[in-house]
Design a protein around this motif. Sequence first.
Motif, PDB file in Angstrom:
ATOM      1  N   UNK A  21       0.904  -1.324   0.010  1.00 29.41           N
ATOM      2  CA  UNK A  21       0.078  -0.185  -0.028  1.00 29.41           C
ATOM      3  C   UNK A  21       0.824   1.134  -0.094  1.00 29.41           C
ATOM      4  N   UNK A  22       0.276   2.337  -0.447  1.00 34.83           N
ATOM      5  CA  UNK A  22       0.994   3.539  -0.482  1.00 34.83           C
ATOM      6  C   UNK A  22      -0.058   4.726  -0.409  1.00 34.83           C
ATOM      7  N   UNK A  23       0.268   5.650   0.176  1.00 34.65           N
ATOM      8  CA  UNK A  23      -0.386   6.900   0.330  1.00 34.65           C
ATOM      9  C   UNK A  23      -0.088   7.808  -0.969  1.00 34.65           C
ATOM     10  N   UNK A  24      -1.214   8.068  -1.586  1.00 35.41           N
ATOM     11  CA  UNK A  24      -0.940   8.923  -3.106  1.00 35.41           C
ATOM     12  C   UNK A  24      -1.786  10.272  -2.608  1.00 35.41           C
ATOM     13  N   UNK A  25      -0.839  11.640  -2.737  1.00 36.25           N
ATOM     14  CA  UNK A  25      -1.674  12.768  -2.547  1.00 36.25           C
ATOM     15  C   UNK A  25      -1.949  13.572  -3.793  1.00 36.25           C
ATOM     16  N   UNK A  26      -3.274  14.092  -3.801  1.00 35.47           N
ATOM     17  CA  UNK A  26      -3.716  14.714  -4.820  1.00 35.47           C
ATOM     18  C   UNK A  26      -4.074  16.044  -4.644  1.00 35.47           C
ATOM     19  N   UNK A  27      -3.568  16.888  -5.908  1.00 31.41           N
ATOM     20  CA  UNK A  27      -3.733  18.409  -5.835  1.00 31.41           C
ATOM     21  C   UNK A  27      -4.816  18.745  -6.971  1.00 31.41           C
ATOM     22  N   UNK A  28      -6.084  19.289  -6.655  1.00 30.76           N
ATOM     23  CA  UNK A  28      -7.128  19.586  -7.430  1.00 30.76           C
ATOM     24  C   UNK A  28      -7.302  21.164  -7.511  1.00 30.76           C
ATOM     25  N   UNK A  29      -7.313  21.597  -8.682  1.00 29.17           N
ATOM     26  CA  UNK A  29      -7.317  22.995  -8.781  1.00 29.17           C
ATOM     27  C   UNK A  29      -8.357  23.324 -10.035  1.00 29.17           C
ATOM     28  N   UNK A  30      -8.768  24.765  -9.988  1.00 27.37           N
ATOM     29  CA  UNK A  30      -9.735  24.839 -11.033  1.00 27.37           C
ATOM     30  C   UNK A  30      -8.823  25.259 -12.026  1.00 27.37           C
ATOM     31  N   UNK A  31      -9.708  25.171 -13.599  1.00 29.39           N
ATOM     32  CA  UNK A  31      -9.093  25.535 -14.734  1.00 29.39           C
ATOM     33  C   UNK A  31      -8.803  26.859 -14.643  1.00 29.39           C
ATOM     34  N   UNK A  32      -7.757  27.522 -14.824  1.00 30.62           N
ATOM     35  CA  UNK A  32      -7.412  28.917 -15.067  1.00 30.62           C
ATOM     36  C   UNK A  32      -7.248  29.585 -13.850  1.00 30.62           C
ATOM     37  N   UNK A  33      -7.185  28.842 -12.671  1.00 29.38           N
ATOM     38  CA  UNK A  33      -7.037  29.461 -11.453  1.00 29.38           C
ATOM     39  C   UNK A  33      -6.160  28.445 -10.389  1.00 29.38           C
ATOM     40  N   UNK A  34      -4.999  28.425 -10.666  1.00 29.97           N
ATOM     41  CA  UNK A  34      -4.020  27.436  -9.977  1.00 29.97           C
ATOM     42  C   UNK A  34      -3.975  28.043  -8.381  1.00 29.97           C
ATOM     43  N   UNK A  35      -4.166  29.302  -8.164  1.00 32.90           N
ATOM     44  CA  UNK A  35      -4.163  29.671  -6.937  1.00 32.90           C
ATOM     45  C   UNK A  35      -5.092  29.127  -6.049  1.00 32.90           C
ATOM     46  N   UNK A  36      -6.292  28.691  -6.555  1.00 31.87           N
ATOM     47  CA  UNK A  36      -7.485  28.043  -5.766  1.00 31.87           C
ATOM     48  C   UNK A  36      -7.396  26.622  -5.957  1.00 31.87           C
ATOM     49  N   UNK A  37      -6.873  25.993  -4.832  1.00 27.46           N
ATOM     50  CA  UNK A  37      -6.718  24.426  -5.101  1.00 27.46           C
ATOM     51  C   UNK A  37      -7.136  23.768  -3.607  1.00 27.46           C
ATOM     52  N   UNK A  38      -7.156  22.659  -3.848  1.00 25.97           N
ATOM     53  CA  UNK A  38      -7.502  21.743  -2.594  1.00 25.97           C
ATOM     54  C   UNK A  38      -6.627  20.499  -2.535  1.00 25.97           C
ATOM     55  N   UNK A  39      -5.806  20.173  -1.547  1.00 31.51           N
ATOM     56  CA  UNK A  39      -5.171  18.765  -1.443  1.00 31.51           C
ATOM     57  C   UNK A  39      -5.677  17.907  -0.788  1.00 31.51           C
TER      58      UNK A  39
END
Length: 81
Positions: A21-39
Motif C-alpha cells: 500500500x502507499x499514500x497518494x496525494x492529490x492536488x485539485x485546482x480550478x482550470x485557469x486558477x491554480x491559486x485556488x486548489x485543494x489537497x
Amino acid sequence: TNAQTGSNPLTGLYCNINPGSQDIFVRASFTGSTACYSVTQFQLKINSLPLPNPVITDYELCDYNSSGDEEEVFVLNTKTA
C-alpha cells in the motif's frame, strides 16, 4: 510537499514504491486558477494475484471404451470444485 507546491506530478503509468500500500496525494485546482486548489490523499492498496484453491488437477482418462480410438467420455462438472 509536491502536492502543496504543484511540482513533480505523477504522469502516465505509476509503480508504487512501498509494497502492499502507499499514500497518494492529490492536488485539485480550478482550470485557469491554480491559486485556488485543494489537497487530499488516498491509499493505493496492491493485492497479490489470487491462486486457485484447491489447485485443480489435470483431467486424465485412459482409453477403455473402444480401445485404440483415442477417445473417452468424461464429465466436466467433476472438476467444478
